[in-house]
Design a protein around this motif. Structure first.
Motif, PDB file in Angstrom:
ATOM      1  N   GLU A   1       0.914  -1.135   0.032  1.00 47.77           N
ATOM      2  CA  GLU A   1       0.126   0.055   0.041  1.00 47.77           C
ATOM      3  C   GLU A   1       0.886   1.277   0.036  1.00 47.77           C
ATOM      4  O   GLU A   1       0.617   2.023  -0.786  1.00 47.77           O
ATOM      5  N   ILE A   2       1.891   1.450   0.868  1.00 50.33           N
ATOM      6  CA  ILE A   2       2.867   2.371   0.793  1.00 50.33           C
ATOM      7  C   ILE A   2       3.547   2.661  -0.309  1.00 50.33           C
ATOM      8  O   ILE A   2       3.896   3.675  -1.094  1.00 50.33           O
ATOM      9  N   GLU A   3       3.855   1.492  -1.087  1.00 49.84           N
ATOM     10  CA  GLU A   3       4.774   1.543  -2.251  1.00 49.84           C
ATOM     11  C   GLU A   3       3.851   1.969  -3.571  1.00 49.84           C
ATOM     12  O   GLU A   3       4.338   2.815  -4.138  1.00 49.84           O
TER      13      GLU A   3
ATOM     14  N   LYS B   1       7.592  13.574  -3.356  1.00 48.99           N
ATOM     15  CA  LYS B   1       8.034  12.349  -2.649  1.00 48.99           C
ATOM     16  C   LYS B   1       8.071  12.551  -1.332  1.00 48.99           C
ATOM     17  O   LYS B   1       8.440  13.867  -0.881  1.00 48.99           O
ATOM     18  N   ILE B   2       7.583  11.715  -0.416  1.00 47.11           N
ATOM     19  CA  ILE B   2       7.880  11.844   1.325  1.00 47.11           C
ATOM     20  C   ILE B   2       8.949  10.814   1.492  1.00 47.11           C
ATOM     21  O   ILE B   2       8.839   9.762   1.321  1.00 47.11           O
ATOM     22  N   VAL B   3      10.093  11.651   1.946  1.00 54.83           N
ATOM     23  CA  VAL B   3      11.281  10.712   2.160  1.00 54.83           C
ATOM     24  C   VAL B   3      11.084   9.725   3.151  1.00 54.83           C
ATOM     25  O   VAL B   3      11.514   8.476   2.764  1.00 54.83           O
ATOM     26  N   SER B   4      10.389   9.890   4.174  1.00 54.36           N
ATOM     27  CA  SER B   4      10.261   8.834   5.111  1.00 54.36           C
ATOM     28  C   SER B   4       9.567   7.794   4.687  1.00 54.36           C
ATOM     29  O   SER B   4       9.686   6.649   5.295  1.00 54.36           O
ATOM     30  N   LEU B   5       8.549   7.941   3.739  1.00 53.33           N
ATOM     31  CA  LEU B   5       7.927   6.699   3.240  1.00 53.33           C
ATOM     32  C   LEU B   5       8.570   5.793   2.482  1.00 53.33           C
ATOM     33  O   LEU B   5       8.155   4.973   1.836  1.00 53.33           O
ATOM     34  N   ASN B   6       9.640   6.514   1.845  1.00 50.12           N
ATOM     35  CA  ASN B   6      10.788   5.430   1.018  1.00 50.12           C
ATOM     36  C   ASN B   6      11.786   4.936   1.431  1.00 50.12           C
ATOM     37  O   ASN B   6      12.677   4.471   0.775  1.00 50.12           O
ATOM     38  N   ASP B   7      11.789   5.363   2.986  1.00 47.66           N
ATOM     39  CA  ASP B   7      13.038   4.935   3.819  1.00 47.66           C
ATOM     40  C   ASP B   7      13.097   3.053   3.688  1.00 47.66           C
ATOM     41  O   ASP B   7      12.003   2.515   3.984  1.00 47.66           O
ATOM     42  N   VAL B   8      14.070   2.667   3.337  1.00 46.54           N
ATOM     43  CA  VAL B   8      14.174   1.146   3.209  1.00 46.54           C
ATOM     44  C   VAL B   8      13.895   0.356   4.683  1.00 46.54           C
ATOM     45  O   VAL B   8      13.231  -0.524   4.474  1.00 46.54           O
ATOM     46  N   GLY B   9      14.240   0.904   5.629  1.00 43.55           N
ATOM     47  CA  GLY B   9      14.111   0.328   6.760  1.00 43.55           C
ATOM     48  C   GLY B   9      12.649   0.396   7.383  1.00 43.55           C
ATOM     49  O   GLY B   9      12.352  -0.568   7.858  1.00 43.55           O
TER      50      GLY B   9
ATOM     51  N   ARG C   1       9.813  -3.046   7.608  1.00 42.21           N
ATOM     52  CA  ARG C   1       9.041  -3.371   8.839  1.00 42.21           C
ATOM     53  C   ARG C   1       7.472  -3.662   8.515  1.00 42.21           C
ATOM     54  O   ARG C   1       7.212  -4.163   9.450  1.00 42.21           O
ATOM     55  N   LEU C   2       6.878  -3.339   7.313  1.00 41.82           N
ATOM     56  CA  LEU C   2       5.796  -3.455   7.280  1.00 41.82           C
ATOM     57  C   LEU C   2       5.614  -4.731   6.614  1.00 41.82           C
ATOM     58  O   LEU C   2       6.423  -5.491   5.982  1.00 41.82           O
TER      59      LEU C   2
END
Length: 318
Positions: free
Chosen positions: A97-99, A111-119, A123-124
């Protein structure tokens, strides 16, 4: 700024995606009005005509004010939704969903940087609970036929899509005439023998076409507001008073209110199916076969009683 049709469709798809992230009612911890307040855009939140439409209107108003306003409210929705969804029957917000949300934002060059963070993404859970764990009643989207859509001529679809986008800039009267021509060309492309608008005594019919040897009556609207239950009942009555085997297609570029679709579903079995502007966009963007799309919409109506299901639900892989 004035939204282009493409921008409007992308933002509507984002709203559809996050509708289940939060409840619409105000509470002390997690809801859409709280997300709007936290983002400083509470003036753009108004719950009217159903949650999905309310979120879409807020997103469009935020984007029109400034794209960063849209980013701010989406960030708040995700932050609150991460908490809310854990305890809801939908299950936690998933990576897919986030992707998808990130992909839609990128189409607006945002772009929202925090929503693209690999870490963060790692965790989702990979998929929503409704896809992985639940066992819902079969729907067209779960059938193999909907996973590999039949496609039609690329150049013809591209020309129609360009025409659809251009219509958004026209005056209402000119747009109505062009929308009529557009739909006539669309049905012709799919070999569905369209007939132009005609008048019976006391009523106007926007046209008809042939689908799988059945004649479908057509209702088509391009207006600023979503279609409510009254218009659905009116068109269904037109269809049902013509022949026992009557069928109809209601196309509303602006879509349908959630409350209207729910109320319409509570009556007698539906003789119509519905499409919105985003359905038309996906139909042309992905060169889908209209006959197949209508088959899937009819099947969904037969299985659920719902006159409307969006094309992206019928083809999850789009």
């Amino acid at each position: 700024m004035s939204l282009s049709l493409a921008q409007s469709q992308i933002i509507t798809e984002m709203a559809n995606l996050v509708t289940d992230f939060l409840p619409a009612s105000f509470n002390n911890t997690t809801s859409f009005p709280i997300a709007a307040r936290n983002a400083g855009v509470e003036r753009h939140w108004a719950y009217t005509g159903g949650k999905r439409g309310s979120v879409a209107r807020m997103f469009k108003a935020c984007y029109n004010e400034h794209p960063h306003k849209l980013l701010a409210v989406i960030k708040q929705i995700v932050d609150l939704g991460l908490t809310y969804r854990i305890r809801s029957d939908k299950g936690p917000i998933s990576r897919i969903e986030i992707e998808k949300l990130n992909e839609l934002l990128l189409q607006l060059n945002l772009k929202i940087v925090s929503l693209n963070d690999v870490g963060f993404l790692s965790r989702l859970p990979a998929e929503p609970r409704t896809q992985k764990d639940a066992a819902p009643a079969p729907t067209p989207a779960s059938q193999p036929v909907s996973m590999k859509p039949k496609t039609v001529d690329e150049a013809a679809c591209a020309a129609l899509l360009d025409g659809l986008m251009a219509m958004a800039k026209l005056k209402p009267q000119d747009r109505g005439y062009e929308f009529e021509k557009f739909l006539n060309n669309l049905f012709s492309l799919h070999g569905m023998e369209p007939k132009k608008p005609f008048r019976n005594r006391g009523e106007q019919i926007d046209g008809s076409f042939v689908h799988r040897h059945d004649t479908f009556l057509l209702e088509a609207k391009w207006q600023s507001r979503e279609v409510a239950v009254r218009d659905l009942y009116t068109f269904a009555s037109k269809v049902e008073t013509k022949a026992a085997w009557g069928r109809g297609l209601f196309i509303s570029e602006s879509g349908f209110t959630d409350d209207g679709l729910y109320a319409f579903r509570q009556g007698k079995p539906t003789s119509i199916v519905c499409m919105n502007g985003f359905d038309l966009y996906l139909l042309l963007k992905h060169r889908l076969n209209l006959e197949e799309v209508l088959d899937l919409k009819k099947r969904h109506a037969a299985e659920t009683g719902a006159a409307f299901v969006s094309v992206d639900k019928l083809y999850p892989s789009l």
